[in-house]
Design a protein around this motif. Structure first.
Motif, PDB file in Angstrom:
ATOM      1  N   TYR A   1     -63.273 -17.056  38.466  1.00 49.96           N
ATOM      2  CA  TYR A   1     -63.944 -16.484  37.296  1.00 49.96           C
ATOM      3  C   TYR A   1     -65.301 -15.875  37.631  1.00 49.96           C
ATOM      4  N   PHE A   2     -66.143 -16.636  38.350  1.00 47.09           N
ATOM      5  CA  PHE A   2     -67.484 -16.156  38.703  1.00 47.09           C
ATOM      6  C   PHE A   2     -67.440 -15.567  40.106  1.00 47.09           C
ATOM      7  N   THR A   3     -67.646 -14.258  40.191  1.00 46.65           N
ATOM      8  CA  THR A   3     -67.433 -13.598  41.480  1.00 46.65           C
ATOM      9  C   THR A   3     -68.663 -12.903  42.053  1.00 46.65           C
ATOM     10  N   GLY A   4     -69.800 -13.062  41.413  1.00 47.00           N
ATOM     11  CA  GLY A   4     -70.970 -12.389  41.955  1.00 47.00           C
ATOM     12  C   GLY A   4     -72.262 -12.984  41.463  1.00 47.00           C
ATOM     13  N   PRO A   5     -73.367 -12.476  41.994  1.00 44.94           N
ATOM     14  CA  PRO A   5     -74.696 -12.970  41.617  1.00 44.94           C
ATOM     15  C   PRO A   5     -74.919 -12.848  40.112  1.00 44.94           C
ATOM     16  N   GLY A   6     -75.781 -13.732  39.600  1.00 48.26           N
ATOM     17  CA  GLY A   6     -76.075 -13.707  38.176  1.00 48.26           C
ATOM     18  C   GLY A   6     -74.898 -14.188  37.340  1.00 48.26           C
TER      19      GLY A   6
ATOM     20  N   LEU B   1     -59.921 -10.732  36.302  1.00 44.02           N
ATOM     21  CA  LEU B   1     -59.473 -12.114  36.217  1.00 44.02           C
ATOM     22  C   LEU B   1     -58.011 -12.235  35.802  1.00 44.02           C
ATOM     23  N   VAL B   2     -57.606 -11.496  34.786  1.00 44.15           N
ATOM     24  CA  VAL B   2     -56.228 -11.601  34.301  1.00 44.15           C
ATOM     25  C   VAL B   2     -55.246 -11.215  35.403  1.00 44.15           C
ATOM     26  N   GLU B   3     -55.542 -10.152  36.112  1.00 46.48           N
ATOM     27  CA  GLU B   3     -54.657  -9.715  37.191  1.00 46.48           C
ATOM     28  C   GLU B   3     -54.635 -10.739  38.330  1.00 46.48           C
ATOM     29  N   THR B   4     -55.809 -11.242  38.692  1.00 46.04           N
ATOM     30  CA  THR B   4     -55.921 -12.233  39.769  1.00 46.04           C
ATOM     31  C   THR B   4     -55.124 -13.489  39.430  1.00 46.04           C
ATOM     32  N   VAL B   5     -55.328 -14.008  38.229  1.00 49.34           N
ATOM     33  CA  VAL B   5     -54.640 -15.234  37.821  1.00 49.34           C
ATOM     34  C   VAL B   5     -53.148 -14.972  37.613  1.00 49.34           C
ATOM     35  N   SER B   6     -52.783 -13.804  37.131  1.00 50.59           N
ATOM     36  CA  SER B   6     -51.355 -13.468  36.972  1.00 50.59           C
ATOM     37  C   SER B   6     -50.632 -13.512  38.306  1.00 50.59           C
ATOM     38  N   ARG B   7     -51.254 -12.945  39.342  1.00 49.19           N
ATOM     39  CA  ARG B   7     -50.628 -12.980  40.675  1.00 49.19           C
ATOM     40  C   ARG B   7     -50.498 -14.414  41.169  1.00 49.19           C
TER      41      ARG B   7
ATOM     42  N   TRP C   1     -48.589 -24.081  42.987  1.00 48.77           N
ATOM     43  CA  TRP C   1     -50.043 -23.996  42.920  1.00 48.77           C
ATOM     44  C   TRP C   1     -50.605 -25.154  42.107  1.00 48.77           C
ATOM     45  N   ILE C   2     -51.913 -25.332  42.259  1.00 50.66           N
ATOM     46  CA  ILE C   2     -52.660 -26.270  41.439  1.00 50.66           C
ATOM     47  C   ILE C   2     -53.984 -25.613  41.070  1.00 50.66           C
ATOM     48  N   VAL C   3     -54.367 -25.730  39.791  1.00 46.54           N
ATOM     49  CA  VAL C   3     -55.590 -25.140  39.264  1.00 46.54           C
ATOM     50  C   VAL C   3     -56.371 -26.236  38.556  1.00 46.54           C
ATOM     51  N   ASP C   4     -57.679 -26.230  38.749  1.00 49.18           N
ATOM     52  CA  ASP C   4     -58.548 -27.265  38.182  1.00 49.18           C
ATOM     53  C   ASP C   4     -59.197 -26.826  36.880  1.00 49.18           C
ATOM     54  N   SER C   5     -58.383 -26.446  35.896  1.00 54.60           N
ATOM     55  CA  SER C   5     -58.975 -25.961  34.663  1.00 54.60           C
ATOM     56  C   SER C   5     -57.951 -25.851  33.550  1.00 54.60           C
ATOM     57  N   LEU C   6     -58.449 -26.005  32.334  1.00 54.11           N
ATOM     58  CA  LEU C   6     -57.684 -25.672  31.137  1.00 54.11           C
ATOM     59  C   LEU C   6     -57.366 -24.183  31.166  1.00 54.11           C
ATOM     60  N   GLY C   7     -58.240 -23.424  31.796  1.00 51.47           N
ATOM     61  CA  GLY C   7     -58.113 -21.975  31.875  1.00 51.47           C
ATOM     62  C   GLY C   7     -59.100 -21.313  30.940  1.00 51.47           C
ATOM     63  N   TYR C   8     -59.770 -20.278  31.416  1.00 48.73           N
ATOM     64  CA  TYR C   8     -60.638 -19.504  30.544  1.00 48.73           C
ATOM     65  C   TYR C   8     -59.769 -18.833  29.482  1.00 48.73           C
ATOM     66  N   PRO C   9     -60.323 -18.533  28.313  1.00 47.47           N
ATOM     67  CA  PRO C   9     -59.500 -18.012  27.207  1.00 47.47           C
ATOM     68  C   PRO C   9     -58.597 -16.839  27.581  1.00 47.47           C
ATOM     69  N   GLU C  10     -59.080 -15.958  28.454  1.00 52.81           N
ATOM     70  CA  GLU C  10     -58.291 -14.776  28.823  1.00 52.81           C
ATOM     71  C   GLU C  10     -56.993 -15.134  29.538  1.00 52.81           C
ATOM     72  N   VAL C  11     -56.975 -16.276  30.212  1.00 52.18           N
ATOM     73  CA  VAL C  11     -55.805 -16.633  31.032  1.00 52.18           C
ATOM     74  C   VAL C  11     -55.193 -17.980  30.650  1.00 52.18           C
ATOM     75  N   ARG C  12     -55.719 -18.610  29.628  1.00 52.28           N
ATOM     76  CA  ARG C  12     -55.276 -19.964  29.252  1.00 52.28           C
ATOM     77  C   ARG C  12     -53.777 -20.019  28.971  1.00 52.28           C
ATOM     78  N   ASP C  13     -53.286 -19.147  28.100  1.00 53.15           N
ATOM     79  CA  ASP C  13     -51.858 -19.184  27.762  1.00 53.15           C
ATOM     80  C   ASP C  13     -50.992 -18.854  28.963  1.00 53.15           C
ATOM     81  N   LEU C  14     -51.429 -17.916  29.770  1.00 52.82           N
ATOM     82  CA  LEU C  14     -50.692 -17.557  30.985  1.00 52.82           C
ATOM     83  C   LEU C  14     -50.498 -18.785  31.874  1.00 52.82           C
ATOM     84  N   LEU C  15     -51.555 -19.526  32.104  1.00 52.84           N
ATOM     85  CA  LEU C  15     -51.460 -20.716  32.953  1.00 52.84           C
ATOM     86  C   LEU C  15     -50.579 -21.786  32.322  1.00 52.84           C
TER      87      LEU C  15
END
Length: 172
Positions: free
Chosen positions: A36-41, A48-54, A61-75
């Protein structure tokens, strides 16, 4: 257990358990905050949606999150198991405070090259504030999803204390 979400409030130990499960089950581990966080600041991944979709299209796989809203249902649609660290505030808050204190003192580099700062403690976005204010709503969201017929095929493992998580992991 081939596609696992480890969920819970900030500071519950999702990443720690996900790492341990990854090693135990030989599953590729993906840290959601790093996706989710990919740069300074605290810049957010515009893809994100494309990255998580792939990632979610992979068979294991294993993911340590409920999922950010944009990808929650996908996960949740792709997962086969949810491990819910449903710990009370009295367990979570000392953990998150120790973690944030350590990160602030050591200036530990986090996702996207960011760091927790002393001034960040005053922000409502700080992990300690977030864990405190979002504890009840996060619990409700996970409970709602776990009971939702749409996600009925998911095997949900609900762990209410770190000793329960340790015993469950040891029994795998």
């Amino acid at each position: 257990m081939e596609r696992i979400l480890v969920v819970g409030v900030t500071g519950a130990g999702k990443s720690t358990l996900a790492h341990a499960l990854s090693r135990r089950l030989d599953l590729p581990y993906h840290e959601m905050d790093a996706l989710y966080f990919t740069g300074p600041g605290w810049a957010v991944n515009g893809e994100l949606v494309e990255t998580v979709s792939r990632m979610a299209a992979e068979p294991r796989w294993i993911v340590d999150s409920l999922g950010y809203p944009e990808v929650r249902d996908l996960l949740w649609d792709r997962a086969d198991t949810v491990v819910w660290l449903d710990y009370p505030r009295r367990v979570v808050m000392p953990r998150i405070l120790r973690r944030s204190l350590r990160r602030s003192l050591t200036r530990q580099v986090l996702f996207g090259g960011n760091r927790e700062t002393w001034s960040g403690w005053l922000s409502r976005e700080h992990p300690a504030w977030w864990a405190w204010t979002q504890h009840a709503s996060r619990h409700q969201e996970i409970a709602r999803r776990s009971a939702d017929g749409r996600f009925a095929p998911l095997d949900t493992v609900r762990l209410r204390h770190p000793r329960d998580a340790a015993a469950w992991l040891a029994a795998l």
